[in-house]
Design a protein around this motif. Sequence first.
Motif, mmCIF file in Angstrom:
data_model
loop_
_atom_site.group_PDB
_atom_site.id
_atom_site.type_symbol
_atom_site.label_atom_id
_atom_site.label_comp_id
_atom_site.label_asym_id
_atom_site.label_seq_id
_atom_site.Cartn_x
_atom_site.Cartn_y
_atom_site.Cartn_z
ATOM 1 N N UNK A 86 -81.905 23.814 -12.568
ATOM 2 C CA UNK A 86 -82.834 22.787 -13.001
ATOM 3 C C UNK A 86 -82.192 21.410 -12.860
ATOM 4 N N UNK A 87 -82.935 20.501 -12.257
ATOM 5 C CA UNK A 87 -82.443 19.123 -12.078
ATOM 6 C C UNK A 87 -82.345 18.446 -13.430
ATOM 7 N N UNK A 88 -81.131 17.999 -13.789
ATOM 8 C CA UNK A 88 -80.912 17.341 -15.071
ATOM 9 C C UNK A 88 -80.886 15.817 -14.937
ATOM 10 N N UNK A 89 -80.236 15.328 -13.907
ATOM 11 C CA UNK A 89 -80.118 13.883 -13.735
ATOM 12 C C UNK A 89 -79.740 13.607 -12.286
ATOM 13 N N UNK A 90 -80.125 12.475 -11.782
ATOM 14 C CA UNK A 90 -79.721 12.032 -10.447
ATOM 15 C C UNK A 90 -79.295 10.572 -10.541
ATOM 16 N N UNK A 91 -78.279 10.220 -9.745
ATOM 17 C CA UNK A 91 -77.709 8.881 -9.788
ATOM 18 C C UNK A 91 -77.707 8.295 -8.380
ATOM 19 N N UNK A 92 -78.227 7.100 -8.247
ATOM 20 C CA UNK A 92 -78.174 6.359 -6.987
ATOM 21 C C UNK A 92 -78.335 4.877 -7.298
ATOM 22 N N UNK A 93 -77.840 4.052 -6.439
ATOM 23 C CA UNK A 93 -77.890 2.604 -6.632
ATOM 24 C C UNK A 93 -78.280 1.959 -5.309
ATOM 25 N N UNK A 94 -79.219 1.024 -5.373
ATOM 26 C CA UNK A 94 -79.705 0.381 -4.153
ATOM 27 C C UNK A 94 -78.653 -0.511 -3.514
ATOM 28 N N UNK A 95 -77.733 -1.031 -4.318
ATOM 29 C CA UNK A 95 -76.723 -1.941 -3.784
ATOM 30 C C UNK A 95 -75.501 -1.191 -3.248
ATOM 31 N N UNK A 96 -75.036 -0.191 -4.004
ATOM 32 C CA UNK A 96 -73.787 0.470 -3.659
ATOM 33 C C UNK A 96 -73.990 1.758 -2.868
ATOM 34 N N UNK A 97 -75.188 2.362 -2.893
ATOM 35 C CA UNK A 97 -75.407 3.648 -2.227
ATOM 36 C C UNK A 97 -76.205 3.532 -0.937
ATOM 37 N N UNK A 98 -76.666 2.356 -0.589
ATOM 38 C CA UNK A 98 -77.494 2.204 0.604
ATOM 39 C C UNK A 98 -76.654 2.392 1.861
ATOM 40 N N UNK A 99 -77.141 3.215 2.789
ATOM 41 C CA UNK A 99 -76.482 3.497 4.069
ATOM 42 C C UNK A 99 -75.076 4.051 3.869
ATOM 43 N N UNK A 100 -74.862 4.796 2.776
ATOM 44 C CA UNK A 100 -73.555 5.383 2.505
ATOM 45 C C UNK A 100 -73.730 6.848 2.118
ATOM 46 N N UNK A 101 -72.618 7.560 2.179
ATOM 47 C CA UNK A 101 -72.590 8.959 1.785
ATOM 48 C C UNK A 101 -71.487 9.163 0.765
ATOM 49 N N UNK A 102 -71.583 10.232 -0.004
ATOM 50 C CA UNK A 102 -70.591 10.557 -1.033
ATOM 51 C C UNK A 102 -69.597 11.536 -0.440
ATOM 52 N N UNK A 141 -73.523 16.242 -4.242
ATOM 53 C CA UNK A 141 -73.777 14.980 -3.536
ATOM 54 C C UNK A 141 -74.326 15.290 -2.160
ATOM 55 N N UNK A 142 -75.137 14.385 -1.647
ATOM 56 C CA UNK A 142 -75.716 14.567 -0.326
ATOM 57 C C UNK A 142 -75.274 13.434 0.605
ATOM 58 N N UNK A 143 -75.713 13.535 1.841
ATOM 59 C CA UNK A 143 -75.323 12.562 2.864
ATOM 60 C C UNK A 143 -76.092 11.252 2.739
ATOM 61 N N UNK A 144 -77.049 11.169 1.781
ATOM 62 C CA UNK A 144 -77.825 9.949 1.573
ATOM 63 C C UNK A 144 -77.262 9.072 0.463
ATOM 64 N N UNK A 145 -76.141 9.482 -0.138
ATOM 65 C CA UNK A 145 -75.520 8.686 -1.186
ATOM 66 C C UNK A 145 -76.076 8.939 -2.567
ATOM 67 N N UNK A 146 -76.782 10.040 -2.798
ATOM 68 C CA UNK A 146 -77.363 10.359 -4.095
ATOM 69 C C UNK A 146 -76.559 11.471 -4.753
ATOM 70 N N UNK A 147 -76.281 11.296 -6.033
ATOM 71 C CA UNK A 147 -75.578 12.303 -6.827
ATOM 72 C C UNK A 147 -76.602 13.065 -7.657
ATOM 73 N N UNK A 148 -76.643 14.386 -7.483
ATOM 74 C CA UNK A 148 -77.564 15.246 -8.224
ATOM 75 C C UNK A 148 -76.757 16.056 -9.236
ATOM 76 N N UNK A 149 -77.200 16.045 -10.482
ATOM 77 C CA UNK A 149 -76.588 16.862 -11.533
ATOM 78 C C UNK A 149 -77.620 17.890 -11.964
ATOM 79 N N UNK A 150 -77.335 19.159 -11.711
ATOM 80 C CA UNK A 150 -78.240 20.251 -12.052
ATOM 81 C C UNK A 150 -77.624 21.060 -13.173
ATOM 82 N N UNK A 151 -78.490 21.641 -13.988
ATOM 83 C CA UNK A 151 -78.044 22.467 -15.105
ATOM 84 C C UNK A 151 -78.015 23.926 -14.669
ATOM 85 N N UNK A 152 -76.885 24.577 -14.890
ATOM 86 C CA UNK A 152 -76.723 25.975 -14.495
ATOM 87 C C UNK A 152 -77.381 26.861 -15.540
ATOM 88 N N UNK A 153 -78.246 27.799 -15.151
ATOM 89 C CA UNK A 153 -78.882 28.680 -16.143
ATOM 90 C C UNK A 153 -77.867 29.600 -16.801
#
Length: 786
Positions: A280-296, A714-726
């Motif tokens: 289950x998706x718990x939280x996602x983190x991204x920033x328009x200034x620091x994550x644009x055109x970048x990868x994690x 993390x994905x190649x679009x610069x977004x951090x996904x935090x999912x909750x493990x069942x």
Amino acid sequence: MHLADYVLHPDYIFPLVLTSATQELFGCRADEDLTEASPYKLLNKEDVVQDMKTRAAVSDFSPVKQFVLDYPDDEILLVFDREFTYGQSFYLALTPEAKERILHPGEVQGQEELVVKSPEPQAWIPLGSELEIEEDSTKFSRDKLRYRVSRARRDFGAPVSFSDHVAVDDVHKCVSFKDEKFTIKLMEKECEVQAIPILSNSSAQTQEYPKNMCTQYEPRGFSMEEKENYRQSEKLRKFMNTVAPSVFRALQQNHIMDVFVDDWRTLGEDVGGKVDTHLKEYQSFTDLNYSKDKTISHINWHPSINGIVAVAMVERASLEERIDNSTKLLLKHPLILFWSFSDPIKPQLLLECPDDVLAFEFCPSDPNIIVGGCMNGLVVLWDISAHVDRLTVPLASCFSFLPPRKDLEEKRKNDVPVVHYCAISAIESGHKAPITDVQWLPETFEVSRMGVPLVNPNTACVQLVTCAPNCSLMFWDIRAQRVGVQPLSDKKQRVEDNPYSVLDTFSHLNLTWKPLLKVRGPLSVNAPIRASLWNVLGMWLGETPLDYSNLRVTSAKNPEPLGDFNTKFYVGTEDGELIHTDWKLEKDNDSGRLFSCKPLTYVIAHDGLINTVQRSPFFKDIILTVGGWTFALWKDGVMEGALMQSPCSETKYTVGYWSLTRPAVLFIGRADGSMEVWDLLEKSHEPSEVQNITIDSITCIKPFFSKLHFLALSDDLGTLHVVQIPWTLYNPSSNEARHSPHITQEMEVERLLYFMKRMEMRGQEKNSMEAEEQRKKMVSLTDGKI
């Protein structure tokens, strides 16, 4: 249905809807200019006419245009209808008599009161539906049958005698049967509905009168005489003899079994329907200034502060694009972002990097010390001690949506602080390729310049190892060399040349830091990407942070070596090869030069770049490797082949990680943005769960074990996904408890050795058969010549 649909209004008024602009223009704002106590407003007729001329059909008075033009007086009465008696919030008096009647209801005699009239019944107007009703109605098509049952008069009141009778031929039975020629299909069902009286709820509250009162309690006990009397009483002795057996039985039961265990949850997937294994998706983190055109490129959870996760951002560009945009990249420094669950909008802290960071790690001895490996081959150090208060958030604020504290809100209003690096390695002495892996050595030992493990007197992590595709591994020491006292003038000059207010924790290493040990020999042909040491790090968080600026390298006169210590490690290369080698240096007997030993084992493990080499957190001799389209499990000391290798996936694998709570569970990330969850005790030919997380490639996976179990992706679009493990994925199941992983490993080792032995035997048989065929050919050729 609106109230105006069934409430009729008198002929001398007209309900109106006035917009906020009209109310502001004529000074009749609802509940401000006009209230329930003073609902009347006299409007100038000329103003109303002018408004209709100016705004035409847009004017709110356009429905009563003719009434306003024919109105004889100069002032028109507007009434605020707060209760919506006539369906709208205002109504207009159309005649002067109505205006006087509303303004002065007591002075006008015989005036008709404003009453709410109920709608009168109207005559039914047929529209054709009565024909359908008549066609569907039931009509009798034949005359009713009449039956008459009678008996003779003389039989009235005669006695009745009952007797048994044998049913032979004179008894006929009428058994029900289904008539195939006549079938009625039930289309509708009639049922009765009875209305109930309207229910109403009411409540009442009593009045309270606060008073100042206080109550003091004093324990009450037995006196010594009463205690002695009770001890000697026969009643107490009988009571103890009566209840003692049941108490002893209950105590024995508590020792034998846990009476508070939840039996239903321990059953796991055996009962209870389908088990929920969905992430289950718990939280996602991204920033328009620091994550644009970048990868994690890398993720790390803070080891001591819950709810803080750090990510390294790199430019999403090829080598040619980096060369073309080199000037722009030099002006814009890469960053490491610290995200907090308490504030998902913007990062809490920024670490400035000299170049894109591909891997970074927190120091196990002091989480304020961070080391990173850059794309240009430099090793960089940060000290965030001055900003750790900004990251300190209560645990309740991290894992819930409760409002944060007031002091935290004041901190977030300020700009995000940017921490400059304390030191970077010397350019000429570092790696000549991007650093792809960084690991701290445990605090239990340190490595000499010969690669010999020694006792660490500091009991803190002071050394680290880096890995890069330039065919080398390097060991680094962060302590200062034992040199003379630095002049005071040099210290003042260093303070003046510090525009970023950087802490001087590692000022002795800046631009002069060189590796302690280089391992190059066995890797001269291969390009290492990931390394796995035997000693897995263990967290040691002291009560007070260490002062690394005062630590000095120990003297080499009397080193204390560790006796039985494993210095072998595994390296995965970009060609899919797994190398098992030793970091100790050997000395050439002829020339006296030091060189790295030859690799102990060399296996082609995967069909692509190995992106993961990681030891199991439960079994230190089990290694996970991920590369290409497969992943494999290896056992230390058994390099004839992999204990297990997965089938080829349809999509390329990009990263893998062990579960921190279940030894047989793996998390594998794919290039299509999906993640596979493998439970090897359940099935090993396919994943137990495949779930899509993002639309682009997953670049990094890092689980977090706490009160709540999370997985950062993390994905190649610069977004951090935090999912909750069942619960079913982090809690060991009954099946896992029954089958010990140790037994499974031994069985796999035996299977692998048997398989390799059979392959060797078949190879020998094939060689002997080929030799026999070659001998027969030679014999036939010799016979032909003779």
